[in-house]
Design an enzyme around this catalytic site. Sequence first.
Site, PDB file in Angstrom:
ATOM      1  N   TYR A   1      -2.983   0.673   2.387  1.00  7.88           N
ATOM      2  CA  TYR A   1      -2.193   1.162   3.524  1.00  7.88           C
ATOM      3  C   TYR A   1      -2.097   2.690   3.508  1.00  7.88           C
ATOM      4  CZ  TYR A   1      -0.922  -3.724   3.995  1.00  7.88           C
ATOM      5  OH  TYR A   1      -0.975  -5.085   4.158  1.00  7.88           O
TER       6      TYR A   1
ATOM      7  N   ASP B   1       3.001  -7.890  -4.594  1.00  7.20           N
ATOM      8  CA  ASP B   1       1.893  -8.216  -5.504  1.00  7.20           C
ATOM      9  C   ASP B   1       1.692  -7.156  -6.575  1.00  7.20           C
ATOM     10  OD1 ASP B   1       0.929 -10.808  -4.792  1.00  7.20           O
ATOM     11  OD2 ASP B   1       0.308  -9.969  -2.890  1.00  7.20           O
TER      12      ASP B   1
ATOM     13  N   HIS C   1      -9.400  -3.124  -0.837  1.00  9.83           N
ATOM     14  CA  HIS C   1      -9.332  -3.886   0.405  1.00  9.83           C
ATOM     15  C   HIS C   1      -8.381  -3.213   1.379  1.00  9.83           C
ATOM     16  CE1 HIS C   1     -10.155  -6.948  -2.772  1.00  9.83           C
ATOM     17  NE2 HIS C   1     -11.053  -7.337  -1.899  1.00  9.83           N
TER      18      HIS C   1
ATOM     19  N   TYR D   1       2.029  -6.156  11.470  1.00  4.83           N
ATOM     20  CA  TYR D   1       3.355  -5.736  10.999  1.00  4.83           C
ATOM     21  C   TYR D   1       3.311  -4.430  10.222  1.00  4.83           C
ATOM     22  CZ  TYR D   1       2.946  -6.628   5.951  1.00  4.83           C
ATOM     23  OH  TYR D   1       2.607  -6.538   4.624  1.00  4.83           O
ATOM     24  N   ARG D   2       2.116  -3.994   9.789  1.00  6.13           N
ATOM     25  CA  ARG D   2       2.012  -2.858   8.875  1.00  6.13           C
ATOM     26  C   ARG D   2       0.530  -2.537   8.776  1.00  6.13           C
ATOM     27  NH1 ARG D   2       3.185  -4.053   2.519  1.00  6.13           N
ATOM     28  NH2 ARG D   2       2.842  -1.990   1.642  1.00  6.13           N
TER      29      ARG D   2
END
Lengths: 541, 108
Positions: free
Chosen positions: A91, A150, A403, A486-487
């Site tokens: 992100y 996580d 990822h 959502y993000r």
Amino acid sequence: MKIAPGVSDVNFAQALKQFESVVGKEWLFTSDEDVALYKDAYSPFYGEAEERLASAAVAPADVEQVQAIMRVANEHRIPIYPISTGRNLGYGGSAPVYSGSVVLDLKRMNRILEIDERKANCLVEPGVSYFDLYRHIRANKLKVWIDCPDPGWGSLIGNALEHGNGYTMAPYRDHFGAHCGMEVVLANGDLVRTGMGAMPGAMTWQQFKYGYGPYLDGLFSQSNFGVVTKMGFWLMPEPEVFRWGTVLAFGYDDLFAMIDELSYLESAKVMTATTRVESPLLFGAFKGPPPATDLVTLRATPGGASRESLEEYAKRTGTAYWSVILRFYGSDKLTAAQWEYARERFAKRIPDAKFVDGDVRHFPLSDREANELLDKAPLGIPSLEAFSMGGRTPTNPTPSLGHIWFSPIIPMTGEAVQECDRVFRAAFAEWGVNPLGLPLPQLYHERTFFQIYGFPITHDSETNRRNRDTFKRMIKLAAEHGWGEYRTAPAFMDACADTYSFNNHAQRRLHETLKDAMDPNGILAAGRYGIWPSHLRSKQS
Amino acid sequence: MNRYTWVGGLAALLVTAQALADEAPGRRVFSQWCEACHGVGEDRPGTLGLRAKYSGKLPALLEERKDLTPNEVKYYVRHGVAMMAPFRKTEITDADLDLLARYLAHSK
């Protein structure tokens, strides 16, 4: 060094000099070698001109230094990008959204300011990671649990502000929802405390969220209106017992009843833990043995295996079409009763459902037990196990470089799961792509599913470009069906913001009104979640 | 024992003493920043990845490696590899990285 457009060399040099006088030479990073550490390690623009790069980084030790840095940045119009632990991988990591920004690295602000076992809450700074808080709790033998996402190296504050999620009970697993009270440095350097913190000497800053007047905290999540320097969180009192069990269903149509019951149990607070619907028949268990040879053959039937043949296989071999793990926290009696009640409800709707008892764990765990446990997150124990996904294995000799994830929020119904699967499966076939993915939905928040699709990061620009294109097409396609992300990573923040367009982008216009009022020089985290300061807006349209 | 042997022996003792002195703080840095990925356990991605990479030719656990040099350790910490992102100086300071590098280079 990549200075932001419009910032003069003279102003930049003066600002750096002043930053250095605030934090000391050791904590201002300007060399190429040091600034390179602020690249996004999982950037989908790796090596391309659009890769988001910092111009420098400055690392304050306390809130007064953050305030001083913001004043300097305002004086010289220097774009600033705050990070907490900088581990928001997938992100954006520790890189700014707007290239040329100076990263405000809050990792040194890593104090656990307060932890109250009786009230089950804490107050922390942005540099405190889940590992840090967990180790503190264990070292002091406190009877409280954290809820962690996580990767355990993330910041409690950073993850909550990103609307991250964990794996224990609601409300703790909704990290923003489990926070209580903030301290925020505004773009002009002013200092605000929210909720009860607005009252000097308040005794309940970490117990009562709302204080008095408009509730402001949401403004500082997924935004660029302030730098959060303290945040309170509710912690989960350590339960006596953790119990889990698995529900197995063997008919395709059982999916609908299974999700209805899951939704009921969640909303009625009988089962409030994170879980996911799986299909051992279609996809295999998320962490399970490889499928039988005859199942592999059946799945590979040209044109796809028929529903009837799959159901016949499921019932003949005892391979579940659908499965879901339920997790319970409480006492021995309470969790046994919850599991029994859940079984009754599923059995009424799905008469041939089967139930498998999982483990029952009693607490506290010894250090050794906690350390050796696999699948730690449902017990509030941080780890980095998630990085095994895509890692090197005997059957995967080329490990992934990371990822990025597309996770639209969909309704918590079987119909929505079915429709989402149909829509994206058809799109992938038409587009000739095959994203990674957890093919079935994840229950993170209490009332919705996350449908998660992943894209590997590569160092091949053409592959990254194709993946970015697919990602953007998925954002649009999802929005056409009412499913919203959502993000997201900086590369897609504008595209996602575009889909929240009710009434001619009224939400964006409101965000921009707030931005102009709260950060008139537009120095703070330009572009974050699609909110751009006025002087950069036209360049984004 | 001639003078040079004595000096050499003293130097070896000093090196050993230095290695032991480095181990505790270096172990602390390893425990803080590396062990969650490179420790013992089937949920440690770094260990699993190196096990697959070396297939028994080298230990999967960094702490059991005898071939690591301080510079190699520093390179991987500051540059990352595969899914492992680099660590910033606000996370692992240069001083802590020196301790970590000496610790892993001395691990037996």
